[in-house]
Design a protein around this motif. Structure first.
Motif, PDB file in Angstrom:
ATOM      1  N   ALA A   1       0.837  -1.211   0.000  1.00  0.00           N
ATOM      2  CA  ALA A   1       0.000   0.000   0.000  1.00  0.00           C
ATOM      3  C   ALA A   1       0.868   1.256   0.000  1.00  0.00           C
ATOM      4  O   ALA A   1       0.474   2.293  -0.523  1.00  0.00           O
TER       5      ALA A   1
ATOM      6  N   THR B   1       0.386   2.254  -6.175  1.00  0.00           N
ATOM      7  CA  THR B   1       0.430   3.471  -5.347  1.00  0.00           C
ATOM      8  C   THR B   1       1.305   4.513  -6.030  1.00  0.00           C
ATOM      9  O   THR B   1       0.945   5.705  -6.095  1.00  0.00           O
TER      10      THR B   1
ATOM     11  N   GLN C   1       0.188   8.162  -7.185  1.00  0.00           N
ATOM     12  CA  GLN C   1       0.882   9.371  -6.703  1.00  0.00           C
ATOM     13  C   GLN C   1       1.172  10.315  -7.872  1.00  0.00           C
ATOM     14  O   GLN C   1       1.046  11.529  -7.744  1.00  0.00           O
TER      15      GLN C   1
ATOM     16  N   SER D   1      -7.412   4.767  -3.745  1.00  0.00           N
ATOM     17  CA  SER D   1      -7.036   3.615  -4.559  1.00  0.00           C
ATOM     18  C   SER D   1      -7.242   2.314  -3.767  1.00  0.00           C
ATOM     19  O   SER D   1      -6.380   1.915  -2.987  1.00  0.00           O
TER      20      SER D   1
ATOM     21  N   GLU E   1      -3.789  -5.642  -0.782  1.00  0.00           N
ATOM     22  CA  GLU E   1      -2.512  -5.215  -0.182  1.00  0.00           C
ATOM     23  C   GLU E   1      -1.703  -6.410   0.309  1.00  0.00           C
ATOM     24  O   GLU E   1      -2.248  -7.318   0.933  1.00  0.00           O
TER      25      GLU E   1
ATOM     26  N   VAL F   1      -5.998   2.907  -0.274  1.00  0.00           N
ATOM     27  CA  VAL F   1      -4.875   3.810  -0.024  1.00  0.00           C
ATOM     28  C   VAL F   1      -5.349   5.219  -0.366  1.00  0.00           C
ATOM     29  O   VAL F   1      -5.953   5.426  -1.428  1.00  0.00           O
TER      30      VAL F   1
ATOM     31  N   ILE G   1      -4.260   8.956  -1.153  1.00  0.00           N
ATOM     32  CA  ILE G   1      -3.100   9.727  -1.602  1.00  0.00           C
ATOM     33  C   ILE G   1      -3.503  11.189  -1.704  1.00  0.00           C
ATOM     34  O   ILE G   1      -4.499  11.529  -2.368  1.00  0.00           O
TER      35      ILE G   1
ATOM     36  N   VAL H   1       1.455   9.734   0.297  1.00  0.00           N
ATOM     37  CA  VAL H   1       0.479   8.749   0.801  1.00  0.00           C
ATOM     38  C   VAL H   1       0.022   9.248   2.173  1.00  0.00           C
ATOM     39  O   VAL H   1       0.802   9.331   3.115  1.00  0.00           O
TER      40      VAL H   1
ATOM     41  N   LYS I   1      -3.982   4.660   5.008  1.00  0.00           N
ATOM     42  CA  LYS I   1      -4.769   3.585   4.406  1.00  0.00           C
ATOM     43  C   LYS I   1      -5.875   3.151   5.357  1.00  0.00           C
ATOM     44  O   LYS I   1      -5.782   3.345   6.564  1.00  0.00           O
TER      45      LYS I   1
END
Ligand SMILES: NC(=O)NCCC(=O)O
Length: 383
Positions: free
Chosen positions: A141, A147, A151, A163, A167, A181, A183, A189, A192
């Protein structure tokens, strides 16, 4: 037949006489949501890229001391673009490409927070009960390829990205989780949120793969509002919604994967009810299409083995704290729903209905604590 009706709303538009339609919508949806004027370039890009694009707005009354707090959210629903027996990396890459082209249109529409469907980087293969290759879709994650991909999107478009993925948590023995997740629009990040309630219904054999989440009910303070993620089956649990709301969520996303024969009649009710009960906006998102698997699997009900879980009926929508809602996206097509909301509506509705004041939470906290004890005796009065 499941999968053929494009949408309930299209059906209403077609068959309800124009003289009655507004009243029918008021009764069913709490009035007609304001249509957003989306840019022509976005509308034509969506058409070229073969997905539905709809936009609606929810307004709040003007206040003297607070400025409107306007945010645009984007809900993405999509089919898996490739057959389920395509190489894992190729499937993931194709999904990244598909999402990239939808998010680009979301950016054209001024979306501030975008959310994808549950386990968006893979087929919803947990029905098979097979481990390989499905567990290979799991990623970190914090710094997995998906991820990192999100980003980049977040930074490029100044957009918060939610997202939801499978995981793999290497720090804890490579355990698997169903996670969302979050972001930040800075690209960092933020954190989560793991799925709290795991289905044990029909072919949703997810408990074979991962356990109930251990992250509680985190709420993420973003530049655009305070948000939370209640993943799929969590929407059947009113206390789950309540706890996100208790922590201050103004918008609760509900990325899902669910099928017509099981839940379609519950779908319009549950997230909408949660928006009403918790004075917040809720955003349920469901994937679309039927996903086929090479190896047949049974449902443990004496029925014949089959190759698919059923039809994922899309129908993503947004519900507002006053109980009104947008129409749903299509039951059969990929789509992007853009919804503008004034977050001031949350407190305005709270001040009107006062559910947070009248909820008697201390009474229920005490009673629930008693009810979960092994020595609990139900309070039944008999003649
Ligand atoms: N993904 C998931 O939890 N599905 C369960 C079925 C449902 O909640 O409708």
């Amino acid at each position: 037949m499941a999968g053929e009706l494009p949408s309930v709303e299209a059906c209403l538009e077609r068959y309800i006489p124009a003289s009655d339609l507004a009243e029918v919508k008021r009764i069913l949806y709490g009035g007609e949501a304001r249509k957003l004027n989306l840019p022509d370039a976005a509308l034509s890009a969506a058409q070229e890229r073969d997905f539905e694009l709809q936009g609606y707005g929810f307004d709040a009354a003007p206040e003297q001391l607070r400025r409107p707090r306007i945010v645009r959210v984007g809900l993405v629903q999509n089919k898996i673009p490739l057959p389920t027996d395509t190489a894992v990396a190729v499937q993931v890459a194709a999904l990244h490409r598909r999402i990239e082209e939808i998010v680009e249109v979301a950016a054209m529409c001024g979306v501030n927070i975008v959310c994808f469907q549950e386990a968006w980087t893979m087929p919803f293969a947990f029905c098979t009960r097979e481990k390989l290759p499905w567990t290979e879709f799991a990623e970190s994650a914090e710094d997995g390829p998906t991820t990192k991909f999100c980003q980049e999107l977040a930074k490029k478009y100044n957009m918060v990205v939610i997202s939801p993925i499978l995981e793999r948590d290497e720090i804890h023995g490579g355990t698997l989780w169903n996670v969302a997740v979050v972001i930040s629009n800075s690209g960092a990040v933020l954190g989560k949120s793991r799925k709290n309630h795991i289905p044990r219904v029909g072919d949703f054999n997810e408990s074979t793969y991962y356990m109930e989440g251990n992250t509680g009910h985190p709420v993420f303070q973003t530049q655009f509002g305070t948000i939370a993620v209640n993943i799929c089956y969590g929407r059947h649990h009113p206390l789950n919604w309540l706890m996100y709301s208790m922590n201050g969520a103004e918008i609760i996303f509900n990325p899902s994967a669910t099928i017509g024969t099981l839940s379609e009649s519950l779908w319009p009710i549950e997230a909408r009810n949660a928006a009403i009960a918790n004075h917040c906006f809720t955003c349920p998102i469901n994937r679309v299409g039927t996903e086929y698997y090479k190896n047949a699997f049974t449902s443990g009900d004496g029925g014949k083995a089959h190759h698919d879980l059923g039809h994922f009926y899309g129908s993503s929508y947004v519900a507002a704290p006053d109980g009104s809602r947008t129409p749903g996206l299509s039951r059969i097509c990929d789509g992007l729903l853009v919804v503008e909301m004034d977050l001031n509506l949350c407190r305005q509705v709270s001040d009107k209905w006062n559910f947070k004041m009248t909820g008697r939470y201390e009474m229920y906290a005490k009673k629930l604590t008693e009810a979960v004890q092994p020595c609990f005796t139900p309070n039944i009065i008999r003649e």
